[in-house]
Motif scaffolding. Structure first.
Motif, PDB file in Angstrom:
ATOM      1  N   GLU B  96      -9.942  -7.183  33.484  1.00  0.00           N
ATOM      2  CA  GLU B  96     -10.064  -8.658  33.122  1.00  0.00           C
ATOM      3  C   GLU B  96      -8.926  -9.314  32.306  1.00  0.00           C
ATOM      4  N   VAL B  97      -8.234  -8.624  31.742  1.00  0.00           N
ATOM      5  CA  VAL B  97      -7.034  -9.045  30.852  1.00  0.00           C
ATOM      6  C   VAL B  97      -6.044  -9.873  31.230  1.00  0.00           C
ATOM      7  N   HIS B  98      -5.488  -9.399  32.488  1.00  0.00           N
ATOM      8  CA  HIS B  98      -4.124 -10.045  32.970  1.00  0.00           C
ATOM      9  C   HIS B  98      -4.305 -11.485  32.984  1.00  0.00           C
ATOM     10  N   GLU B  99      -5.341 -11.903  33.522  1.00  0.00           N
ATOM     11  CA  GLU B  99      -5.597 -13.379  34.123  1.00  0.00           C
ATOM     12  C   GLU B  99      -5.276 -14.359  32.716  1.00  0.00           C
ATOM     13  N   VAL B 100      -6.040 -13.905  31.604  1.00  0.00           N
ATOM     14  CA  VAL B 100      -6.117 -14.839  30.437  1.00  0.00           C
ATOM     15  C   VAL B 100      -4.691 -14.540  29.625  1.00  0.00           C
ATOM     16  N   ALA B 101      -4.166 -13.317  29.842  1.00  0.00           N
ATOM     17  CA  ALA B 101      -2.735 -13.262  29.109  1.00  0.00           C
ATOM     18  C   ALA B 101      -1.814 -13.995  29.751  1.00  0.00           C
ATOM     19  N   GLU B 102      -1.849 -14.381  31.050  1.00  0.00           N
ATOM     20  CA  GLU B 102      -0.999 -15.146  31.538  1.00  0.00           C
ATOM     21  C   GLU B 102      -0.881 -16.518  31.157  1.00  0.00           C
ATOM     22  N   GLN B 103      -2.123 -16.813  30.644  1.00  0.00           N
ATOM     23  CA  GLN B 103      -1.989 -18.234  29.601  1.00  0.00           C
ATOM     24  C   GLN B 103      -1.326 -18.105  28.291  1.00  0.00           C
ATOM     25  N   LEU B 104      -1.910 -17.078  27.717  1.00  0.00           N
ATOM     26  CA  LEU B 104      -1.692 -16.921  26.215  1.00  0.00           C
ATOM     27  C   LEU B 104      -0.284 -16.469  25.983  1.00  0.00           C
ATOM     28  N   GLU B 105       0.355 -15.852  26.985  1.00  0.00           N
ATOM     29  CA  GLU B 105       1.644 -15.465  26.960  1.00  0.00           C
ATOM     30  C   GLU B 105       2.746 -16.472  26.499  1.00  0.00           C
ATOM     31  N   HIS B 106       2.191 -17.745  26.886  1.00  0.00           N
ATOM     32  CA  HIS B 106       3.158 -18.924  26.620  1.00  0.00           C
ATOM     33  C   HIS B 106       2.998 -19.675  25.265  1.00  0.00           C
ATOM     34  N   ILE B 107       2.184 -19.310  24.680  1.00  0.00           N
ATOM     35  CA  ILE B 107       1.886 -19.915  23.081  1.00  0.00           C
ATOM     36  C   ILE B 107       3.306 -19.749  22.366  1.00  0.00           C
ATOM     37  N   GLN B 108       3.566 -20.738  21.719  1.00  0.00           N
ATOM     38  CA  GLN B 108       5.110 -20.703  21.270  1.00  0.00           C
ATOM     39  C   GLN B 108       4.974 -20.476  19.758  1.00  0.00           C
ATOM     40  N   SER B 109       5.221 -19.261  19.445  1.00  0.00           N
ATOM     41  CA  SER B 109       5.385 -19.160  17.844  1.00  0.00           C
ATOM     42  C   SER B 109       5.538 -17.535  17.612  1.00  0.00           C
ATOM     43  N   ASP B 110       6.752 -17.429  17.173  1.00  0.00           N
ATOM     44  CA  ASP B 110       7.285 -15.837  16.932  1.00  0.00           C
ATOM     45  C   ASP B 110       6.362 -15.269  15.729  1.00  0.00           C
ATOM     46  N   TYR B 111       6.056 -16.356  14.680  1.00  0.00           N
ATOM     47  CA  TYR B 111       5.204 -15.989  13.698  1.00  0.00           C
ATOM     48  C   TYR B 111       3.917 -15.336  14.018  1.00  0.00           C
ATOM     49  N   LEU B 112       3.150 -16.019  15.140  1.00  0.00           N
ATOM     50  CA  LEU B 112       2.008 -15.531  15.591  1.00  0.00           C
ATOM     51  C   LEU B 112       2.228 -14.396  16.318  1.00  0.00           C
ATOM     52  N   ILE B 113       3.086 -13.803  17.062  1.00  0.00           N
ATOM     53  CA  ILE B 113       3.456 -12.625  17.465  1.00  0.00           C
ATOM     54  C   ILE B 113       3.642 -11.391  16.860  1.00  0.00           C
ATOM     55  N   ASP B 114       4.480 -11.950  15.690  1.00  0.00           N
ATOM     56  CA  ASP B 114       4.735 -10.833  14.803  1.00  0.00           C
ATOM     57  C   ASP B 114       3.235 -10.397  14.042  1.00  0.00           C
ATOM     58  N   LYS B 115       2.286 -11.357  13.460  1.00  0.00           N
ATOM     59  CA  LYS B 115       1.114 -11.106  12.889  1.00  0.00           C
ATOM     60  C   LYS B 115       0.257 -10.346  14.008  1.00  0.00           C
ATOM     61  N   LEU B 116       0.265 -10.814  15.301  1.00  0.00           N
ATOM     62  CA  LEU B 116      -0.546  -9.946  16.310  1.00  0.00           C
ATOM     63  C   LEU B 116      -0.130  -8.694  16.300  1.00  0.00           C
ATOM     64  N   ASP B 117       1.059  -8.297  16.346  1.00  0.00           N
ATOM     65  CA  ASP B 117       1.696  -7.178  16.558  1.00  0.00           C
ATOM     66  C   ASP B 117       1.183  -6.079  15.446  1.00  0.00           C
ATOM     67  N   THR B 118       1.322  -6.737  14.115  1.00  0.00           N
ATOM     68  CA  THR B 118       0.837  -5.976  12.786  1.00  0.00           C
ATOM     69  C   THR B 118      -0.715  -5.655  13.176  1.00  0.00           C
ATOM     70  N   PHE B 119      -1.543  -6.904  13.196  1.00  0.00           N
ATOM     71  CA  PHE B 119      -2.990  -6.593  13.539  1.00  0.00           C
ATOM     72  C   PHE B 119      -3.261  -5.578  14.468  1.00  0.00           C
ATOM     73  N   LEU B 120      -2.687  -5.468  15.493  1.00  0.00           N
ATOM     74  CA  LEU B 120      -2.925  -4.504  16.623  1.00  0.00           C
ATOM     75  C   LEU B 120      -2.393  -2.983  16.234  1.00  0.00           C
ATOM     76  N   ASN B 121      -1.614  -2.985  15.344  1.00  0.00           N
ATOM     77  CA  ASN B 121      -0.963  -1.885  14.488  1.00  0.00           C
ATOM     78  C   ASN B 121       0.171  -1.440  15.431  1.00  0.00           C
ATOM     79  N   TYR B 122       1.044  -2.249  15.952  1.00  0.00           N
ATOM     80  CA  TYR B 122       2.232  -2.064  16.601  1.00  0.00           C
ATOM     81  C   TYR B 122       2.061  -1.062  17.910  1.00  0.00           C
ATOM     82  N   PRO B 123       1.327  -1.695  18.982  1.00  0.00           N
ATOM     83  CA  PRO B 123       0.831  -0.790  19.962  1.00  0.00           C
ATOM     84  C   PRO B 123       2.143  -0.420  20.828  1.00  0.00           C
ATOM     85  N   SER B 124       2.189   0.634  21.461  1.00  0.00           N
ATOM     86  CA  SER B 124       3.493   0.887  22.251  1.00  0.00           C
ATOM     87  C   SER B 124       3.310   0.327  23.905  1.00  0.00           C
ATOM     88  N   VAL B 125       2.129   0.639  24.268  1.00  0.00           N
ATOM     89  CA  VAL B 125       1.697   0.302  25.591  1.00  0.00           C
ATOM     90  C   VAL B 125       0.351  -0.275  25.817  1.00  0.00           C
TER      91      VAL B 125
END
Lengths: 220, 220
Positions: B96-125
DNA sequence: AACTATTTTTAGGCTTGTCTAAAAATAGTC
DNA sequence: GACTATTTTTAGACAAGCCTAAAAATAGTT
């Protein structure tokens, strides 16, 4: 489904009709809020009226239909849920959440919003204290008081803000004022109505009347 | 910044150039993946070339420039981080993840992605085992083996999938196969190369060669 | 090398959402 | 009630992305 732009227009019309109860929302007011030109607004109003999302009478302003209201309230719900996510989970400051939520609110997936709501544990207010509409479009709005209208010795809790600008919220950050802080009004200056306020029964701080005008509180 | 559409084209060119190493990416291949017409692709390729995001020679296909590669890899990073969020935090199924991620990937904010990466604990896959590019654009790609190529008695861990369709992932769900499952190959049929596989040292299941062709494993 | 099939590009057009400039309607004032 | 200022709408144009149909280039075959 509705486009990014359509959702933004409907949300804006909703916010304006909340502010100025009863009255119709004007073309210029919409243009101001959306940072666009009146001519562009007129164009879009015609399209929204064609889709039965608004009631539009030339030169007389607009109102949301039931259908338009549902789209608007849905967009507000999405916006505020994302704000809670950014604030609670990603540790954004409350002055930072709005801008990114403006983008996230347009993601199209009811399933996503349901899951997000569950993940956030069904929050009732966003990081600024604004109520989050339910899935069915109902809003539980509490009646809050302005800090400036409180009397001496009143004990209150910060429960919202009237002004949402980054500058104002940063000002509150500097004063260490945030949602949930307990205040006791120690003194009110007769001349300019600035207040001396006790925070959490500890620090005494000075709150200008300009600031106090924009803080919403409930009884402690 | 780049538009929703520009990001999608660049991401698609990236994916295609990964598949067919070395070679130029063709107009039709892009049109197929993006579900659009070749004429529309040609239009966009000209615009992307004007912006120095791709190297485009008429009739000869395209390649990403350094600049275009950065945008593409950034979009892939955003996509996969959002997939992890949906799967780990919101409890989406991996189909189910792909379809929604196709939309979310276009949100413009480097700050957001940094924070998300931290929240998810820097996943590698991501939830399909695909590597998540780092902030600097580097990818740590592990070399995985296809289950179909494993020998009898081999002990392996499911580490990725080659096919990403909803139908295939649902098939794996039914068989209770997911990322991280430990398998031991109990028997391989000589005729059709279907496999009898032991899951977690318990259940024995039959895996068709069509399925085994699309499962990536690493050594246990 | 010539002929055919396929791929890619060009040309012209459509929709969405925006703009400026000018016209029309409304509101405010004497 | 007339005159002015403001608001709103119309008219015409533009950019982004997409389309169809036709032309041009490339690739494959004999």
């Amino acid at each position: 489904m509705y486009s990014f732009t359509e959702e933004n227009y409907l949300k804006t019309i909703y916010h304006l009709s909340q502010q100025k109860h009863l009255e119709n929302v004007t073309t210029n007011a919409i243009a101001d809020l959306l940072q666009t030109k009146a001519a562009s607004v007129t164009d879009m109003l015609k399209k929204l009226a064609d889709k039965k999302l608004i009631l539009y009478v030339k030169y007389q302003g607009v109102n949301l239909t039931e259908k338009g209201f549902k789209v608007a309230i849905g967009t507000v719900r999405k916006h505020r849920l994302w704000e809670v996510f950014l604030f609670d989970k990603l540790k954004f400051g409350w002055e930072e959440v709005h801008e990114v939520a403006e983008q996230l609110e347009h993601i199209q997936s009811d399933y996503l919003i349901d899951k997000l709501d569950t993940f956030l544990n069904y929050p009732s207010v966003d990081p600024h204290g604004d109520p989050i509409p339910g899935k069915d479009g109902t809003i539980k709005s509490q009646t809050l008081t302005l800090l400036i209208d409180c009397k001496k010795n009143a004990q209150v809790v910060i429960s919202g803000v009237k002004e949402h600008s980054v500058a104002f919220l940063q000002r509150l950050n500097e004063m260490e004022l945030c949602l949930g802080k307990k205040l006791k009004i120690h003194e009110i200056n007769e001349f300019d109505r600035c207040m001396i306020v006790m925070i959490d029964k500890e620090a005494k701080i000075l709150v200008s009347n300009e600031v106090a005008k924009n803080i919403l509180v409930s009884e402690a």
